[in-house]
Design a protein around this motif. Structure first.
Motif, PDB file in Angstrom:
ATOM      1  N   ARG A  96      -3.141  15.841  -0.311  1.00 55.69           N
ATOM      2  CA  ARG A  96      -4.106  15.571  -1.378  1.00 55.69           C
ATOM      3  C   ARG A  96      -4.734  14.191  -1.222  1.00 55.69           C
ATOM      4  NH1 ARG A  96      -3.462  13.103  -6.099  1.00 55.69           N
ATOM      5  NH2 ARG A  96      -1.205  13.325  -6.190  1.00 55.69           N
ATOM      6  N   GLU A  97      -3.935  13.220  -0.842  1.00 55.19           N
ATOM      7  CA  GLU A  97      -4.423  11.843  -0.696  1.00 55.19           C
ATOM      8  C   GLU A  97      -5.019  11.558   0.684  1.00 55.19           C
ATOM      9  OE1 GLU A  97      -4.528   9.361  -3.033  1.00 55.19           O
ATOM     10  OE2 GLU A  97      -3.934  10.899  -4.477  1.00 55.19           O
ATOM     11  N   LYS A  98      -5.017  12.591   1.542  1.00 58.92           N
ATOM     12  CA  LYS A  98      -5.534  12.455   2.913  1.00 58.92           C
ATOM     13  C   LYS A  98      -4.779  11.372   3.689  1.00 58.92           C
ATOM     14  CE  LYS A  98     -10.147  14.258   1.957  1.00 58.92           C
ATOM     15  NZ  LYS A  98      -9.828  14.930   0.748  1.00 58.92           N
ATOM     16  N   LEU A  99      -3.451  11.420   3.564  1.00 60.99           N
ATOM     17  CA  LEU A  99      -2.571  10.505   4.282  1.00 60.99           C
ATOM     18  C   LEU A  99      -1.813  11.287   5.343  1.00 60.99           C
ATOM     19  CD1 LEU A  99      -0.973   8.693   1.224  1.00 60.99           C
ATOM     20  CD2 LEU A  99      -2.742   7.775   2.726  1.00 60.99           C
ATOM     21  N   SER A 100      -1.414  10.626   6.375  1.00 61.47           N
ATOM     22  CA  SER A 100      -0.544  11.242   7.372  1.00 61.47           C
ATOM     23  C   SER A 100       0.857  11.351   6.785  1.00 61.47           C
ATOM     24  CB  SER A 100      -0.511  10.392   8.644  1.00 61.47           C
ATOM     25  OG  SER A 100       0.598  10.749   9.440  1.00 61.47           O
ATOM     26  N   ILE A 101       1.399  12.576   6.777  1.00 62.30           N
ATOM     27  CA  ILE A 101       2.753  12.757   6.253  1.00 62.30           C
ATOM     28  C   ILE A 101       3.754  11.963   7.084  1.00 62.30           C
ATOM     29  CG2 ILE A 101       3.157  14.890   7.542  1.00 62.30           C
ATOM     30  CD1 ILE A 101       4.574  13.971   4.072  1.00 62.30           C
ATOM     31  N   TYR A 102       3.497  11.863   8.385  1.00 60.62           N
ATOM     32  CA  TYR A 102       4.398  11.113   9.262  1.00 60.62           C
ATOM     33  C   TYR A 102       4.367   9.624   8.939  1.00 60.62           C
ATOM     34  CZ  TYR A 102       4.116  15.570  11.558  1.00 60.62           C
ATOM     35  OH  TYR A 102       4.138  16.918  11.812  1.00 60.62           O
ATOM     36  N   ALA A 103       3.183   9.106   8.627  1.00 56.06           N
ATOM     37  CA  ALA A 103       3.076   7.692   8.250  1.00 56.06           C
ATOM     38  C   ALA A 103       3.770   7.450   6.910  1.00 56.06           C
ATOM     39  CB  ALA A 103       1.608   7.278   8.183  1.00 56.06           C
ATOM     40  N   LEU A 104       3.672   8.429   5.998  1.00 57.72           N
ATOM     41  CA  LEU A 104       4.346   8.302   4.709  1.00 57.72           C
ATOM     42  C   LEU A 104       5.862   8.271   4.900  1.00 57.72           C
ATOM     43  CD1 LEU A 104       3.856   8.232   1.593  1.00 57.72           C
ATOM     44  CD2 LEU A 104       4.153  10.710   1.630  1.00 57.72           C
ATOM     45  N   TYR A 105       6.378   9.175   5.746  1.00 58.35           N
ATOM     46  CA  TYR A 105       7.811   9.196   6.031  1.00 58.35           C
ATOM     47  C   TYR A 105       8.247   7.887   6.710  1.00 58.35           C
ATOM     48  CZ  TYR A 105       7.981  14.245   5.093  1.00 58.35           C
ATOM     49  OH  TYR A 105       7.928  15.471   4.516  1.00 58.35           O
ATOM     50  N   GLN A 106       7.445   7.408   7.657  1.00 61.83           N
ATOM     51  CA  GLN A 106       7.781   6.168   8.361  1.00 61.83           C
ATOM     52  C   GLN A 106       7.811   4.992   7.386  1.00 61.83           C
ATOM     53  OE1 GLN A 106       8.669   5.819  11.535  1.00 61.83           O
ATOM     54  NE2 GLN A 106       8.952   3.648  11.276  1.00 61.83           N
ATOM     55  N   ALA A 107       6.834   4.954   6.476  1.00 60.56           N
ATOM     56  CA  ALA A 107       6.795   3.875   5.487  1.00 60.56           C
ATOM     57  C   ALA A 107       8.015   3.956   4.573  1.00 60.56           C
ATOM     58  CB  ALA A 107       5.509   3.968   4.668  1.00 60.56           C
TER      59      ALA A 107
ATOM     60  N   PHE B 248       0.837  -1.203   0.000  1.00 60.03           N
ATOM     61  CA  PHE B 248       0.000   0.000   0.000  1.00 60.03           C
ATOM     62  C   PHE B 248       0.871   1.252   0.000  1.00 60.03           C
ATOM     63  CE2 PHE B 248      -1.727   3.387   2.693  1.00 60.03           C
ATOM     64  CZ  PHE B 248      -2.907   3.703   2.036  1.00 60.03           C
ATOM     65  N   TRP B 249       1.827   1.286   0.929  1.00 56.83           N
ATOM     66  CA  TRP B 249       2.692   2.463   1.031  1.00 56.83           C
ATOM     67  C   TRP B 249       3.653   2.560  -0.143  1.00 56.83           C
ATOM     68  CZ3 TRP B 249       1.241   6.374   3.645  1.00 56.83           C
ATOM     69  CH2 TRP B 249       0.469   6.204   4.803  1.00 56.83           C
ATOM     70  N   LEU B 250       4.106   1.438  -0.647  1.00 59.41           N
ATOM     71  CA  LEU B 250       5.009   1.447  -1.792  1.00 59.41           C
ATOM     72  C   LEU B 250       4.313   2.058  -3.010  1.00 59.41           C
ATOM     73  CD1 LEU B 250       7.796   0.697  -2.873  1.00 59.41           C
ATOM     74  CD2 LEU B 250       6.905  -1.575  -3.390  1.00 59.41           C
ATOM     75  N   ARG B 251       3.040   1.717  -3.231  1.00 63.42           N
ATOM     76  CA  ARG B 251       2.293   2.296  -4.351  1.00 63.42           C
ATOM     77  C   ARG B 251       2.191   3.820  -4.190  1.00 63.42           C
ATOM     78  NH1 ARG B 251      -0.754  -2.459  -3.603  1.00 63.42           N
ATOM     79  NH2 ARG B 251      -2.268  -1.349  -2.309  1.00 63.42           N
ATOM     80  N   HIS B 252       1.922   4.278  -2.962  1.00 66.00           N
ATOM     81  CA  HIS B 252       1.836   5.723  -2.732  1.00 66.00           C
ATOM     82  C   HIS B 252       3.190   6.392  -2.951  1.00 66.00           C
ATOM     83  CE1 HIS B 252      -2.246   6.600  -1.579  1.00 66.00           C
ATOM     84  NE2 HIS B 252      -2.282   5.488  -0.847  1.00 66.00           N
ATOM     85  N   LEU B 253       4.252   5.779  -2.477  1.00 67.99           N
ATOM     86  CA  LEU B 253       5.587   6.360  -2.666  1.00 67.99           C
ATOM     87  C   LEU B 253       5.947   6.438  -4.146  1.00 67.99           C
ATOM     88  CD1 LEU B 253       7.494   4.661   0.273  1.00 67.99           C
ATOM     89  CD2 LEU B 253       6.956   7.093   0.055  1.00 67.99           C
ATOM     90  N   GLU B 254       5.604   5.409  -4.900  1.00 67.79           N
ATOM     91  CA  GLU B 254       5.895   5.410  -6.334  1.00 67.79           C
ATOM     92  C   GLU B 254       5.110   6.501  -7.049  1.00 67.79           C
ATOM     93  OE1 GLU B 254       4.976   1.317  -7.148  1.00 67.79           O
ATOM     94  OE2 GLU B 254       7.056   0.690  -6.878  1.00 67.79           O
ATOM     95  N   ARG B 255       3.816   6.668  -6.690  1.00 71.20           N
ATOM     96  CA  ARG B 255       2.999   7.713  -7.312  1.00 71.20           C
ATOM     97  C   ARG B 255       3.524   9.099  -6.959  1.00 71.20           C
ATOM     98  NH1 ARG B 255      -2.613   6.152  -5.377  1.00 71.20           N
ATOM     99  NH2 ARG B 255      -1.967   4.025  -5.135  1.00 71.20           N
ATOM    100  N   GLN B 256       3.913   9.292  -5.708  1.00 69.82           N
ATOM    101  CA  GLN B 256       4.430  10.589  -5.293  1.00 69.82           C
ATOM    102  C   GLN B 256       5.745  10.893  -5.995  1.00 69.82           C
ATOM    103  OE1 GLN B 256       7.309  11.369  -3.045  1.00 69.82           O
ATOM    104  NE2 GLN B 256       6.848  13.472  -3.620  1.00 69.82           N
ATOM    105  N   ALA B 257       6.614   9.914  -6.124  1.00 67.09           N
ATOM    106  CA  ALA B 257       7.916  10.129  -6.762  1.00 67.09           C
ATOM    107  C   ALA B 257       7.764  10.404  -8.253  1.00 67.09           C
ATOM    108  CB  ALA B 257       8.813   8.906  -6.542  1.00 67.09           C
ATOM    109  N   ALA B 258       6.739   9.842  -8.886  1.00 66.89           N
ATOM    110  CA  ALA B 258       6.522  10.048 -10.319  1.00 66.89           C
ATOM    111  C   ALA B 258       5.998  11.442 -10.618  1.00 66.89           C
ATOM    112  CB  ALA B 258       5.556   8.991 -10.854  1.00 66.89           C
ATOM    113  N   GLY B 259       5.372  12.080  -9.654  1.00 67.08           N
ATOM    114  CA  GLY B 259       4.817  13.418  -9.856  1.00 67.08           C
ATOM    115  C   GLY B 259       5.812  14.500  -9.501  1.00 67.08           C
TER     116      GLY B 259
END
Length: 126
Positions: free
Chosen positions: A38-49, A17-28
């Motif tokens: 924008r995706e209504k995700l916790s930035i801290y959870a994204l950094y932790q992932a 789940f987090w890998l897909r989000h990281l890939e989408r964020q890196a592509a943009g």
């Protein structure tokens, strides 16, 4: 297909789940913070992932990712700072050392009532 970590452990559904989000964020072109908002995700959870997946070998280390800082950073300069000498401690007129190791000091002799009250309070059971 899910990538495997350094220990060849399969990624969990949560990792994927987090890998897909990281890939989408890196592509943009937007920042991690803007993407998370924008995706209504916790930035801290994204950094932790990101850290977890990097440790597993499923996401590149920081220096290898797009937009990362160059390896040759600007050197940091230091300035010598001269501190004034510390003032001499005030003379102690009265020092009371308690059995617990605590020390109470006065720079001028305390009134007898203060000492008597302190001794009375310490002598009374709590």
């Amino acid at each position: 297909m899910a990538r495997r970590g350094a220990g060849h452990r399969e990624l969990t559904e949560r990792d994927r789940f987090w890998l897909r989000h990281l890939e989408r964020q890196a592509a943009g072109a937007e920042t991690s913070k803007a993407y998370a908002a924008r995706e209504k995700l916790s930035i801290y959870a994204l950094y932790q992932a990101r850290m977890r997946l990097s440790a597993l070998g499923a996401w590149p280390a920081v220096s290898a990712r797009k937009g990362s800082r160059p390896e040759t950073a600007t050197p940091v300069g230091f300035t010598r700072l001269a501190l004034p000498a510390a003032p001499a401690p005030a003379a102690v007129a009265c020092r009371l050392r308690l059995s617990s190791g605590m020390v109470v000091e006065w720079s001028a002799p305390p009134p007898v009532e203060v000492l008597a009250g302190l001794v009375a309070r310490m002598a009374s059971p709590r």
